[in-house]
Design a protein around this motif. Structure first.
Motif, PDB file in Angstrom:
ATOM      1  N   GLU A   1       0.831  -1.197   0.000  1.00 25.34           N
ATOM      2  CA  GLU A   1       0.000   0.000   0.000  1.00 25.34           C
ATOM      3  C   GLU A   1       0.868   1.250   0.000  1.00 25.34           C
ATOM      4  O   GLU A   1       1.817   1.363   0.757  1.00 25.34           O
ATOM      5  CB  GLU A   1      -0.860  -0.041   1.263  1.00 25.34           C
ATOM      6  CG  GLU A   1      -1.828   1.082   1.398  1.00 25.34           C
ATOM      7  CD  GLU A   1      -2.672   0.908   2.647  1.00 25.34           C
ATOM      8  OE1 GLU A   1      -3.857   0.702   2.483  1.00 25.34           O
ATOM      9  OE2 GLU A   1      -2.115   0.976   3.755  1.00 25.34           O
ATOM     10  N   TYR A   2       0.548   2.170  -0.892  1.00 23.07           N
ATOM     11  CA  TYR A   2       1.257   3.448  -0.971  1.00 23.07           C
ATOM     12  C   TYR A   2       0.341   4.525  -0.430  1.00 23.07           C
ATOM     13  O   TYR A   2      -0.783   4.670  -0.874  1.00 23.07           O
ATOM     14  CB  TYR A   2       1.626   3.746  -2.422  1.00 23.07           C
ATOM     15  CG  TYR A   2       2.167   5.135  -2.627  1.00 23.07           C
ATOM     16  CD1 TYR A   2       3.444   5.468  -2.196  1.00 23.07           C
ATOM     17  CD2 TYR A   2       1.396   6.116  -3.235  1.00 23.07           C
ATOM     18  CE1 TYR A   2       3.938   6.740  -2.371  1.00 23.07           C
ATOM     19  CE2 TYR A   2       1.890   7.395  -3.424  1.00 23.07           C
ATOM     20  CZ  TYR A   2       3.161   7.696  -2.984  1.00 23.07           C
ATOM     21  OH  TYR A   2       3.647   8.953  -3.156  1.00 23.07           O
ATOM     22  N   ILE A   3       0.796   5.286   0.573  1.00 27.72           N
ATOM     23  CA  ILE A   3      -0.029   6.308   1.214  1.00 27.72           C
ATOM     24  C   ILE A   3       0.640   7.664   1.074  1.00 27.72           C
ATOM     25  O   ILE A   3       1.826   7.809   1.305  1.00 27.72           O
ATOM     26  CB  ILE A   3      -0.264   5.989   2.702  1.00 27.72           C
ATOM     27  CG1 ILE A   3      -0.987   4.645   2.815  1.00 27.72           C
ATOM     28  CG2 ILE A   3      -1.052   7.095   3.382  1.00 27.72           C
ATOM     29  CD1 ILE A   3      -1.109   4.146   4.216  1.00 27.72           C
ATOM     30  N   GLU A   4      -0.158   8.671   0.722  1.00 26.39           N
ATOM     31  CA  GLU A   4       0.328  10.035   0.536  1.00 26.39           C
ATOM     32  C   GLU A   4      -0.686  10.963   1.188  1.00 26.39           C
ATOM     33  O   GLU A   4      -1.884  10.777   1.055  1.00 26.39           O
ATOM     34  CB  GLU A   4       0.389  10.293  -0.968  1.00 26.39           C
ATOM     35  CG  GLU A   4       0.703  11.687  -1.389  1.00 26.39           C
ATOM     36  CD  GLU A   4       0.624  11.828  -2.912  1.00 26.39           C
ATOM     37  OE1 GLU A   4       0.456  12.961  -3.349  1.00 26.39           O
ATOM     38  OE2 GLU A   4       0.722  10.826  -3.635  1.00 26.39           O
ATOM     39  N   VAL A   5      -0.218  11.948   1.924  1.00 27.74           N
ATOM     40  CA  VAL A   5      -1.114  12.917   2.559  1.00 27.74           C
ATOM     41  C   VAL A   5      -0.975  14.238   1.824  1.00 27.74           C
ATOM     42  O   VAL A   5       0.123  14.718   1.594  1.00 27.74           O
ATOM     43  CB  VAL A   5      -0.775  13.113   4.053  1.00 27.74           C
ATOM     44  CG1 VAL A   5      -1.685  14.158   4.673  1.00 27.74           C
ATOM     45  CG2 VAL A   5      -0.903  11.796   4.797  1.00 27.74           C
TER      46      VAL A   5
ATOM     47  N   ASN B   1      -2.583   4.209  -2.840  1.00 26.93           N
ATOM     48  CA  ASN B   1      -2.312   3.709  -4.189  1.00 26.93           C
ATOM     49  C   ASN B   1      -2.860   4.660  -5.248  1.00 26.93           C
ATOM     50  O   ASN B   1      -3.416   4.230  -6.261  1.00 26.93           O
ATOM     51  CB  ASN B   1      -2.872   2.297  -4.365  1.00 26.93           C
ATOM     52  CG  ASN B   1      -2.210   1.319  -3.420  1.00 26.93           C
ATOM     53  OD1 ASN B   1      -1.018   1.406  -3.152  1.00 26.93           O
ATOM     54  ND2 ASN B   1      -2.974   0.393  -2.894  1.00 26.93           N
ATOM     55  N   GLY B   2      -2.738   5.955  -4.988  1.00 26.23           N
ATOM     56  CA  GLY B   2      -3.173   6.970  -5.944  1.00 26.23           C
ATOM     57  C   GLY B   2      -4.643   7.325  -5.873  1.00 26.23           C
ATOM     58  O   GLY B   2      -5.111   8.180  -6.612  1.00 26.23           O
ATOM     59  N   VAL B   3      -5.413   6.714  -4.987  1.00 25.76           N
ATOM     60  CA  VAL B   3      -6.848   6.967  -4.852  1.00 25.76           C
ATOM     61  C   VAL B   3      -7.073   7.856  -3.632  1.00 25.76           C
ATOM     62  O   VAL B   3      -6.639   7.529  -2.534  1.00 25.76           O
ATOM     63  CB  VAL B   3      -7.640   5.646  -4.709  1.00 25.76           C
ATOM     64  CG1 VAL B   3      -9.122   5.921  -4.537  1.00 25.76           C
ATOM     65  CG2 VAL B   3      -7.385   4.745  -5.907  1.00 25.76           C
ATOM     66  N   SER B   4      -7.756   8.989  -3.827  1.00 18.91           N
ATOM     67  CA  SER B   4      -7.964   9.963  -2.746  1.00 18.91           C
ATOM     68  C   SER B   4      -9.106   9.571  -1.820  1.00 18.91           C
ATOM     69  O   SER B   4     -10.161   9.130  -2.264  1.00 18.91           O
ATOM     70  CB  SER B   4      -8.291  11.341  -3.337  1.00 18.91           C
ATOM     71  OG  SER B   4      -7.162  11.882  -3.955  1.00 18.91           O
ATOM     72  N   PHE B   5      -8.860   9.771  -0.531  1.00 24.94           N
ATOM     73  CA  PHE B   5      -9.873   9.609   0.516  1.00 24.94           C
ATOM     74  C   PHE B   5      -9.790  10.836   1.401  1.00 24.94           C
ATOM     75  O   PHE B   5      -8.682  11.314   1.688  1.00 24.94           O
ATOM     76  CB  PHE B   5      -9.588   8.376   1.382  1.00 24.94           C
ATOM     77  CG  PHE B   5      -9.785   7.065   0.702  1.00 24.94           C
ATOM     78  CD1 PHE B   5     -10.986   6.392   0.813  1.00 24.94           C
ATOM     79  CD2 PHE B   5      -8.777   6.500  -0.058  1.00 24.94           C
ATOM     80  CE1 PHE B   5     -11.175   5.169   0.187  1.00 24.94           C
ATOM     81  CE2 PHE B   5      -8.948   5.286  -0.687  1.00 24.94           C
ATOM     82  CZ  PHE B   5     -10.155   4.619  -0.570  1.00 24.94           C
ATOM     83  N   HIS B   6     -10.936  11.356   1.867  1.00 23.07           N
ATOM     84  CA  HIS B   6     -10.872  12.356   2.927  1.00 23.07           C
ATOM     85  C   HIS B   6     -10.209  11.667   4.102  1.00 23.07           C
ATOM     86  O   HIS B   6     -10.422  10.484   4.347  1.00 23.07           O
ATOM     87  CB  HIS B   6     -12.264  12.831   3.332  1.00 23.07           C
ATOM     88  CG  HIS B   6     -12.845  13.830   2.389  1.00 23.07           C
ATOM     89  ND1 HIS B   6     -14.181  13.975   2.226  1.00 23.07           N
ATOM     90  CD2 HIS B   6     -12.274  14.721   1.556  1.00 23.07           C
ATOM     91  CE1 HIS B   6     -14.412  14.914   1.338  1.00 23.07           C
ATOM     92  NE2 HIS B   6     -13.258  15.371   0.913  1.00 23.07           N
ATOM     93  N   ALA B   7      -9.421  12.413   4.830  1.00 25.36           N
ATOM     94  CA  ALA B   7      -8.655  11.806   5.910  1.00 25.36           C
ATOM     95  C   ALA B   7      -9.537  11.167   6.970  1.00 25.36           C
ATOM     96  O   ALA B   7      -9.163  10.154   7.551  1.00 25.36           O
ATOM     97  CB  ALA B   7      -7.719  12.828   6.535  1.00 25.36           C
TER      98      ALA B   7
END
Length: 183
Positions: free
Chosen positions: A2-6, A54-60
């Protein structure tokens, strides 16, 4: 893996700790918030950021509940309208866990060779709410090996894997669907 970016959104501001943030500046208290406002009173506000998995945005906030606390039910995951988010959630929770929780019944299974790979297909049914039954075709992508669930109607044609696959391509009979190869 899993790749996570904030990512920081516009409109980051302090709130009053009760979830009331102004999105632009400072409020009266502890929690961060944005225009919709979220703060837990402990200096943690989550709407001010997007988290990408993985490049898919989620509200935090959604990310925290879904991926950190793992607080979503299978039905809640399946009800997510965004297909990319739903896919990431299903991967995170696990196909087996989701299917077990909804008590999916296998109507038909099939195995096929394509491009030197073995592909597994299943037609599954499960209750999504109060007697509403969903039918899906579970397929493996021959290129990536990823698993996908394609919603299909509950009709005679989609009782078999080949028929359900044919329906997804607009065929009205299994015999009308004859791909030369899968990609």
């Amino acid at each position: 893996m899993e790749y996570i970016e904030v990512c920081r959104n516009n409109g980051f501001g302090y709130g009053d700790g009760n979830g009331n943030g102004d999105g632009n500046g400072y409020g009266n208290g502890y929690g961060y918030g944005n225009g919709t406002g979220y703060g837990d009173g402990n200096g943690h506000g989550l709407h001010a950021f997007d988290v990408k998995v993985n490049g898919v945005s989620f509200h935090a906030v959604a990310y925290h509940g879904a991926f950190v606390k793992k607080s979503l039910s299978a039905i809640e995951i399946l009800a997510v309208p965004n297909a990319e988010q739903k896919s990431e959630l299903i991967k995170a929770y696990g196909y087996a866990h989701i299917l077990a929780e909804v008590k999916a019944q296998i109507l038909h299974e099939d195995v096929e060779k394509a491009n030197g790979k073995t592909l597994r297909y299943s037609v599954l049914e499960f209750d999504v709410s109060n007697g509403v039954v969903a039918r899906v075709l579970k397929v493996e992508c021959p290129s990536t090996g990823d698993t996908y669930f394609l919603g299909v109607p509950r009709i005679k044609l989609t009782e078999t894997c080949r028929g359900a696959e044919a329906w997804t391509f607009g065929a009205e009979k299994e015999e009308d669907y004859a791909p030369e190869f899968h990609t």
